[in-house]
Design a protein around this motif. Sequence first.
Motif, PDB file in Angstrom:
ATOM      1  N   ALA A  53       0.317  -1.041   0.239  1.00 51.93           N
ATOM      2  CA  ALA A  53       0.620  -0.285   0.108  1.00 51.93           C
ATOM      3  C   ALA A  53       1.025   0.847  -0.370  1.00 51.93           C
ATOM      4  O   ALA A  53       0.490   2.260  -0.592  1.00 51.93           O
ATOM      5  N   ASP A  54       1.869   0.917   0.699  1.00 55.77           N
ATOM      6  CA  ASP A  54       2.762   2.502   0.608  1.00 55.77           C
ATOM      7  C   ASP A  54       3.131   2.381  -0.515  1.00 55.77           C
ATOM      8  O   ASP A  54       3.728   3.505  -0.722  1.00 55.77           O
ATOM      9  N   LEU A  55       3.792   1.535  -1.359  1.00 54.59           N
ATOM     10  CA  LEU A  55       5.012   2.331  -2.365  1.00 54.59           C
ATOM     11  C   LEU A  55       4.392   1.557  -3.330  1.00 54.59           C
ATOM     12  O   LEU A  55       5.049   2.056  -5.106  1.00 54.59           O
ATOM     13  N   SER A  56       2.747   0.525  -3.888  1.00 52.03           N
ATOM     14  CA  SER A  56       2.821   0.925  -5.418  1.00 52.03           C
ATOM     15  C   SER A  56       2.787   1.960  -6.166  1.00 52.03           C
ATOM     16  O   SER A  56       2.519   1.751  -7.193  1.00 52.03           O
ATOM     17  N   SER A  57       2.198   3.222  -5.156  1.00 51.88           N
ATOM     18  CA  SER A  57       2.089   4.527  -5.975  1.00 51.88           C
ATOM     19  C   SER A  57       3.285   4.788  -6.855  1.00 51.88           C
ATOM     20  O   SER A  57       3.667   5.939  -8.007  1.00 51.88           O
ATOM     21  N   HIS A  58       4.743   3.931  -6.026  1.00 56.60           N
ATOM     22  CA  HIS A  58       5.778   4.393  -6.779  1.00 56.60           C
ATOM     23  C   HIS A  58       6.299   3.767  -7.973  1.00 56.60           C
ATOM     24  O   HIS A  58       7.398   3.063  -8.356  1.00 56.60           O
ATOM     25  N   GLY A  59       5.600   1.992  -8.582  1.00 57.91           N
ATOM     26  CA  GLY A  59       5.550   1.079  -9.665  1.00 57.91           C
ATOM     27  C   GLY A  59       6.612   0.196  -9.014  1.00 57.91           C
ATOM     28  O   GLY A  59       7.205  -0.899  -9.231  1.00 57.91           O
ATOM     29  N   ILE A  60       6.528  -0.199  -7.237  1.00 56.54           N
ATOM     30  CA  ILE A  60       7.007  -1.365  -7.113  1.00 56.54           C
ATOM     31  C   ILE A  60       6.350  -2.871  -6.545  1.00 56.54           C
ATOM     32  O   ILE A  60       5.053  -2.292  -6.051  1.00 56.54           O
ATOM     33  N   ARG A  61       6.725  -3.526  -6.920  1.00 54.99           N
ATOM     34  CA  ARG A  61       5.560  -4.661  -6.865  1.00 54.99           C
ATOM     35  C   ARG A  61       6.193  -5.231  -5.477  1.00 54.99           C
ATOM     36  O   ARG A  61       7.066  -5.231  -5.025  1.00 54.99           O
ATOM     37  N   VAL A  62       5.113  -6.222  -4.798  1.00 56.17           N
ATOM     38  CA  VAL A  62       5.686  -6.389  -3.580  1.00 56.17           C
ATOM     39  C   VAL A  62       4.239  -8.132  -3.871  1.00 56.17           C
ATOM     40  O   VAL A  62       3.599  -8.160  -3.586  1.00 56.17           O
ATOM     41  N   THR A  63       5.245  -8.943  -3.396  1.00 61.10           N
ATOM     42  CA  THR A  63       4.768 -10.319  -3.521  1.00 61.10           C
ATOM     43  C   THR A  63       4.967 -11.269  -1.847  1.00 61.10           C
ATOM     44  O   THR A  63       6.568 -11.684  -1.309  1.00 61.10           O
ATOM     45  N   GLU A  64       4.269 -12.061  -1.681  1.00 61.67           N
ATOM     46  CA  GLU A  64       4.143 -13.083   0.406  1.00 61.67           C
ATOM     47  C   GLU A  64       4.455 -14.103  -0.838  1.00 61.67           C
ATOM     48  O   GLU A  64       3.286 -14.645  -1.027  1.00 61.67           O
ATOM     49  N   ILE A  65       5.010 -15.381  -0.382  1.00 59.39           N
ATOM     50  CA  ILE A  65       5.239 -16.403  -0.966  1.00 59.39           C
ATOM     51  C   ILE A  65       4.330 -17.109   0.119  1.00 59.39           C
ATOM     52  O   ILE A  65       5.233 -16.769   1.456  1.00 59.39           O
ATOM     53  N   VAL A  66       3.555 -17.875  -0.059  1.00 56.92           N
ATOM     54  CA  VAL A  66       2.771 -19.270   1.516  1.00 56.92           C
ATOM     55  C   VAL A  66       3.116 -19.966   0.194  1.00 56.92           C
ATOM     56  O   VAL A  66       1.701 -21.058  -0.030  1.00 56.92           O
ATOM     57  N   PRO A  67       4.435 -21.020   0.957  1.00 55.70           N
ATOM     58  CA  PRO A  67       4.447 -21.939   1.433  1.00 55.70           C
ATOM     59  C   PRO A  67       3.877 -23.127   2.244  1.00 55.70           C
ATOM     60  O   PRO A  67       4.131 -22.931   3.246  1.00 55.70           O
ATOM     61  N   GLY A  68       3.478 -24.478   1.618  1.00 55.45           N
ATOM     62  CA  GLY A  68       2.796 -25.467   2.221  1.00 55.45           C
ATOM     63  C   GLY A  68       4.403 -25.959   3.070  1.00 55.45           C
ATOM     64  O   GLY A  68       5.474 -25.831   3.592  1.00 55.45           O
ATOM     65  N   ARG A  69       4.022 -27.732   3.038  1.00 60.53           N
ATOM     66  CA  ARG A  69       5.420 -28.569   3.078  1.00 60.53           C
ATOM     67  C   ARG A  69       5.956 -28.186   2.176  1.00 60.53           C
ATOM     68  O   ARG A  69       5.452 -28.660   1.150  1.00 60.53           O
ATOM     69  N   VAL A  70       7.419 -28.042   2.000  1.00 58.71           N
ATOM     70  CA  VAL A  70       8.656 -27.876   1.504  1.00 58.71           C
ATOM     71  C   VAL A  70       9.604 -28.543   1.616  1.00 58.71           C
ATOM     72  O   VAL A  70       9.431 -28.573   2.887  1.00 58.71           O
ATOM     73  N   GLU A  71      10.029 -29.703   1.280  1.00 59.98           N
ATOM     74  CA  GLU A  71      11.044 -30.811   1.379  1.00 59.98           C
ATOM     75  C   GLU A  71      12.623 -29.278   2.130  1.00 59.98           C
ATOM     76  O   GLU A  71      13.418 -29.374   0.971  1.00 59.98           O
ATOM     77  N   THR A  72      12.681 -29.288   3.136  1.00 57.23           N
ATOM     78  CA  THR A  72      13.931 -27.837   2.992  1.00 57.23           C
ATOM     79  C   THR A  72      14.817 -28.350   4.605  1.00 57.23           C
ATOM     80  O   THR A  72      14.409 -29.551   4.587  1.00 57.23           O
ATOM     81  N   GLN A  73      16.466 -27.983   4.373  1.00 58.43           N
ATOM     82  CA  GLN A  73      16.446 -28.092   5.456  1.00 58.43           C
ATOM     83  C   GLN A  73      16.478 -27.753   7.007  1.00 58.43           C
ATOM     84  O   GLN A  73      17.091 -27.582   8.011  1.00 58.43           O
ATOM     85  N   LEU A  74      14.935 -26.643   6.899  1.00 58.05           N
ATOM     86  CA  LEU A  74      14.657 -25.652   7.717  1.00 58.05           C
ATOM     87  C   LEU A  74      14.587 -26.508   8.895  1.00 58.05           C
ATOM     88  O   LEU A  74      14.559 -26.422  10.164  1.00 58.05           O
ATOM     89  N   TYR A  75      13.864 -27.776   8.948  1.00 59.64           N
ATOM     90  CA  TYR A  75      13.756 -29.096  10.409  1.00 59.64           C
ATOM     91  C   TYR A  75      14.954 -29.483  10.693  1.00 59.64           C
ATOM     92  O   TYR A  75      15.468 -30.073  11.790  1.00 59.64           O
ATOM     93  N   LYS A  76      16.220 -29.237  10.119  1.00 63.01           N
ATOM     94  CA  LYS A  76      17.701 -30.097  10.436  1.00 63.01           C
ATOM     95  C   LYS A  76      17.785 -30.445  11.862  1.00 63.01           C
ATOM     96  O   LYS A  76      18.647 -30.920  12.230  1.00 63.01           O
ATOM     97  N   ASP A  77      17.364 -28.663  12.358  1.00 59.70           N
ATOM     98  CA  ASP A  77      18.635 -29.519  14.081  1.00 59.70           C
ATOM     99  C   ASP A  77      17.514 -29.431  14.551  1.00 59.70           C
ATOM    100  O   ASP A  77      17.609 -29.697  16.235  1.00 59.70           O
ATOM    101  N   ILE A  78      16.574 -29.678  14.180  1.00 56.99           N
ATOM    102  CA  ILE A  78      14.621 -29.847  15.662  1.00 56.99           C
ATOM    103  C   ILE A  78      14.431 -31.537  15.664  1.00 56.99           C
ATOM    104  O   ILE A  78      13.439 -31.641  16.521  1.00 56.99           O
ATOM    105  N   LEU A  79      14.982 -31.721  14.519  1.00 57.76           N
ATOM    106  CA  LEU A  79      13.799 -33.186  14.379  1.00 57.76           C
ATOM    107  C   LEU A  79      15.325 -34.105  13.955  1.00 57.76           C
ATOM    108  O   LEU A  79      15.833 -33.621  13.009  1.00 57.76           O
TER     109      LEU A  79
END
Length: 237
Positions: free
Chosen positions: A158-184
């Motif tokens: 809302a702040d930046l769109s009038s300046h031609g700046i785009r903003v995107t949020e990625i919302v992943p579900g279960r993705v096979e990464t190393q995010l849990y490597k230290d806690i599982l």
Amino acid sequence: MTTAFITGATSGIGRAMALALSEAGYDVYAVGRSKSALEELRATRPGITPIAVDVTDREALEAVVSDLHIDVLINNAGVMPPLGNFADMKISDIDATLEVNLSAAIMLTRLVVPQMRDRGAGHIVFTGSSAGHAAFPNVAVYSATKAAISGFAAALRADLSSHGIRVTEIVPGRVETQLYKDILDAKSRAAMYAGNFAVQPEDVARMVVALLGLPAWADVTRFDIMPTRPTTPSGSK
């Protein structure tokens, strides 16, 4: 050449995005703490520029960013604290999660957006999580940081769109990464990704390349990417 500055680029989604954007012709700045992982990434794609810096070190990050032209900023760095009931969570884990997942992303964005506003163009991407949009047990603070990122991304747009700046949020579900490597342990991780039904980091990266390639007048404000065969009713895990 269009430049992309990607945090958390040493593994998982960040690494996949760095490789995919480099292959798509972007001049990629890959940011992370592991020098060895960054060097391996550069060896894989010589056109990638590795930057070894801790995103929570504001002075070091400002020194890096001040000399760079950044067309695309991807706030991807994140941590997952040990799983468990919030009542038992260590204060140090709370602080670290808030600092890496939320504060560092906001501060880095603040360092970069003035140059985008001056040019009247730019794209800012945040790696969020389905945990920021639905309630799951044992991840209260992680969920809080991702929900905050979602709110920040929407208000920033809302702040930046009038300046031609785009903003995107990625919302992943279960993705096979190393995010849990230290806690599982290995057995728990294997069970989480059993059946090869998890989204892969490369899947997310392909989506990012596609949305960045849209014309300047089109902004994908949010995209959810979930496994086709979920293991929870919400479809996110």
